[in-house]
Scaffold this active site. Structure first.
Site, PDB file in Angstrom:
ATOM      1  N   GLU A   1       0.700  -7.289   8.470  1.00  0.00           N
ATOM      2  CA  GLU A   1       0.767  -5.817   8.441  1.00  0.00           C
ATOM      3  C   GLU A   1       1.824  -5.318   7.470  1.00  0.00           C
ATOM      4  O   GLU A   1       1.849  -4.133   7.116  1.00  0.00           O
ATOM      5  CB  GLU A   1       1.022  -5.255   9.837  1.00  0.00           C
ATOM      6  CG  GLU A   1      -0.185  -5.332  10.765  1.00  0.00           C
ATOM      7  CD  GLU A   1      -1.448  -4.762  10.151  1.00  0.00           C
ATOM      8  OE1 GLU A   1      -1.459  -3.570   9.810  1.00  0.00           O
ATOM      9  OE2 GLU A   1      -2.425  -5.525   9.997  1.00  0.00           O
TER      10      GLU A   1
ATOM     11  N   PRO B   1       0.818  -1.218   0.000  1.00  0.00           N
ATOM     12  CA  PRO B   1       0.000   0.000   0.000  1.00  0.00           C
ATOM     13  C   PRO B   1       0.852   1.268   0.000  1.00  0.00           C
ATOM     14  O   PRO B   1       0.372   2.347  -0.345  1.00  0.00           O
ATOM     15  CB  PRO B   1      -0.805  -0.095   1.299  1.00  0.00           C
ATOM     16  CG  PRO B   1      -0.723  -1.521   1.725  1.00  0.00           C
ATOM     17  CD  PRO B   1       0.567  -2.045   1.195  1.00  0.00           C
TER      18      PRO B   1
ATOM     19  N   ASP C   1      -2.204   0.935 -29.646  1.00  0.00           N
ATOM     20  CA  ASP C   1      -1.599   2.238 -29.899  1.00  0.00           C
ATOM     21  C   ASP C   1      -2.459   3.061 -30.862  1.00  0.00           C
ATOM     22  O   ASP C   1      -1.967   3.735 -31.739  1.00  0.00           O
ATOM     23  CB  ASP C   1      -0.161   2.112 -30.391  1.00  0.00           C
ATOM     24  CG  ASP C   1      -0.015   1.056 -31.462  1.00  0.00           C
ATOM     25  OD1 ASP C   1       1.098   0.685 -31.792  1.00  0.00           O
ATOM     26  OD2 ASP C   1      -1.068   0.620 -31.980  1.00  0.00           O
TER      27      ASP C   1
ATOM     28  N   ARG D   1       0.338  -9.124 -21.284  1.00  0.00           N
ATOM     29  CA  ARG D   1      -0.433  -8.855 -22.505  1.00  0.00           C
ATOM     30  C   ARG D   1       0.270  -7.887 -23.449  1.00  0.00           C
ATOM     31  O   ARG D   1      -0.116  -7.770 -24.605  1.00  0.00           O
ATOM     32  CB  ARG D   1      -1.852  -8.408 -22.183  1.00  0.00           C
ATOM     33  CG  ARG D   1      -1.950  -7.290 -21.180  1.00  0.00           C
ATOM     34  CD  ARG D   1      -3.386  -6.954 -20.822  1.00  0.00           C
ATOM     35  NE  ARG D   1      -4.041  -6.301 -21.928  1.00  0.00           N
ATOM     36  CZ  ARG D   1      -5.029  -6.821 -22.658  1.00  0.00           C
ATOM     37  NH1 ARG D   1      -5.492  -8.010 -22.387  1.00  0.00           N
ATOM     38  NH2 ARG D   1      -5.549  -6.157 -23.662  1.00  0.00           N
TER      39      ARG D   1
HETATM   40  C1  9D3 Z   1      -5.630  -3.139   7.822  1.00  0.00           C
HETATM   41  C2  9D3 Z   1      -4.163  -3.062   7.736  1.00  0.00           C
HETATM   42  N1  9D3 Z   1      -3.731  -1.694   7.437  1.00  0.00           N
HETATM   43  C3  9D3 Z   1      -3.571  -0.960   8.671  1.00  0.00           C
HETATM   44  C4  9D3 Z   1      -3.740   0.509   8.447  1.00  0.00           C
HETATM   45  C5  9D3 Z   1      -2.479  -1.658   6.693  1.00  0.00           C
HETATM   46  C6  9D3 Z   1      -2.383  -2.640   5.589  1.00  0.00           C
HETATM   47  C7  9D3 Z   1      -1.415  -3.630   5.648  1.00  0.00           C
HETATM   48  C8  9D3 Z   1      -1.306  -4.545   4.626  1.00  0.00           C
HETATM   49  C9  9D3 Z   1      -3.226  -2.584   4.504  1.00  0.00           C
HETATM   50  C10 9D3 Z   1      -3.108  -3.525   3.485  1.00  0.00           C
HETATM   51  C11 9D3 Z   1      -2.163  -4.491   3.542  1.00  0.00           C
HETATM   52  C12 9D3 Z   1      -2.034  -5.494   2.457  1.00  0.00           C
HETATM   53  N2  9D3 Z   1      -2.078  -4.866   1.142  1.00  0.00           N
HETATM   54  C13 9D3 Z   1      -1.162  -5.087   0.209  1.00  0.00           C
HETATM   55  O1  9D3 Z   1      -0.265  -5.867   0.410  1.00  0.00           O
HETATM   56  C14 9D3 Z   1      -1.235  -4.378  -1.048  1.00  0.00           C
HETATM   57  C15 9D3 Z   1      -2.179  -3.418  -1.535  1.00  0.00           C
HETATM   58  C16 9D3 Z   1      -3.350  -2.844  -0.964  1.00  0.00           C
HETATM   59  O2  9D3 Z   1      -3.804  -3.148   0.147  1.00  0.00           O
HETATM   60  N3  9D3 Z   1      -4.028  -1.920  -1.699  1.00  0.00           N
HETATM   61  C17 9D3 Z   1      -3.635  -1.527  -2.948  1.00  0.00           C
HETATM   62  N4  9D3 Z   1      -2.549  -2.037  -3.512  1.00  0.00           N
HETATM   63  C18 9D3 Z   1      -1.837  -2.967  -2.807  1.00  0.00           C
HETATM   64  S1  9D3 Z   1      -0.438  -3.671  -3.348  1.00  0.00           S
HETATM   65  C19 9D3 Z   1      -0.247  -4.584  -1.982  1.00  0.00           C
END
Ligand code: 9D3
Length: 243
Positions: free
Chosen positions: A116, A89, A169, A154
């Site tokens: 987390e 994230p 394109d 792709r």
């Molecule tokens: C509820 C947990 N959150 C606490 C504020 C933090 C959190 C930790 C781990 C939120 C999501 C994740 C797991 N997400 C991913 O590994 C992830 C992700 C995403 O959640 N949203 C958009 N793209 C991606 S890429 C990897």
């Protein structure tokens, strides 16, 4: 292109190779897809891959050592110059330009986190790039890795047919698609737009462009703001909005 995914859920990511465009690319030998599980590199009897966060708080953190060992094994399976991309994230938002950049690489290693997150020191030491799919919460990086793989594969030569590749394109780039219709001509009281039945290919192309432009303006004004519309295109948009 050789792809490695480091994940605690290898069965999950393997399904990306079981269907459709990516599946065909794997069958044709254009791309290879393998996964490496940090759990197979955990040293203790319980095969521990996570631990409590320093500083306290909820949830668990993926441990440095098993992830580092899995990453090293994954790197050994891909060509030199293959970057390590971590899905998280905290990453920059993935887009088509990034997909195109990746499509030119000989291989890649994707690191999908769970819990987390992953010990930050591993990211600092081993990860070349962090990527997110956007501002929503997933349960882990696997689905994001699969989305990136789908978008990249792709684009590889020989994966799509000629017609589909040519479309990529076209002048419609940067816009949402126009609406699509197939038989029958009328269903549930709704008719296919008359222009599409006319056989007038120039008129059809113009109408489709106008639809793409108009829908993009209404649904994704950010996309249209990036374009520099000429007088004719601006007129098409104005006419669309007037209807
Ligand atoms: C509820 C947990 N959150 C606490 C504020 C933090 C959190 C930790 C781990 C939120 C999501 C994740 C797991 N997400 C991913 O590994 C992830 C992700 C995403 O959640 N949203 C958009 N793209 C991606 S890429 C990897």
């Amino acid at each position: 292109m050789q792809l490695q995914i480091v994940t605690l859920f290898p069965d999950m990511v393997r399904t990306v190779a079981d269907y459709g465009v990516v599946g065909r690319a794997v069958d044709r030998g254009i791309v290879s897809l393998q996964s490496t599980n940090p759990r197979d590199f955990a040293a203790d009897v319980h095969r521990t891959v996570d631990d409590r966060p320093y500083g306290g708080g909820p949830g668990m953190v993926m441990k440095y050592k098993p992830v580092a060992a899995a990453l090293k094994a994954a790197r050994d399976e891909v060509p030199a110059g293959s970057p390590v991309v971590c899905l998280s994230p905290q990453g920059a938002v993935f887009n088509q330009a990034t997909a195109q950049r990746f499509a030119a690489l000989p291989g890649m290693v994707f690191l999908a986190g769970r819990y987390e997150g992953i010990d930050e020191r591993l990211i600092e030491a081993e990860v070349d790039e962090e990527l997110s799919l956007g501002d929503f919460v997933l349960s882990g990086g696997e689905i994001a890795a699969m989305a990136v793989i789908d978008a990249v594969v792709r684009l590889l030569p020989g994966v799509l047919g000629d017609e589909a590749s040519a479309q990529q394109d076209s002048f419609m780039e940067g816009l949402l698609d126009h609406p699509h219709y197939t038989r029958p001509e009328e269903i549930a009281g709704r008719r296919v737009p008359e222009v599409l039945l006319s056989g007038d290919h120039a008129r059809i192309a113009k109408w489709r462009y106008q639809q793409a432009l108009g829908r993009s303006f209404l649904r994704r004004p950010d996309l249209v703001a990036k374009l520099d519309l000429n007088d004719e295109q601006q007129k098409l948009l104005d006419d669309f909005l007037a209807e």
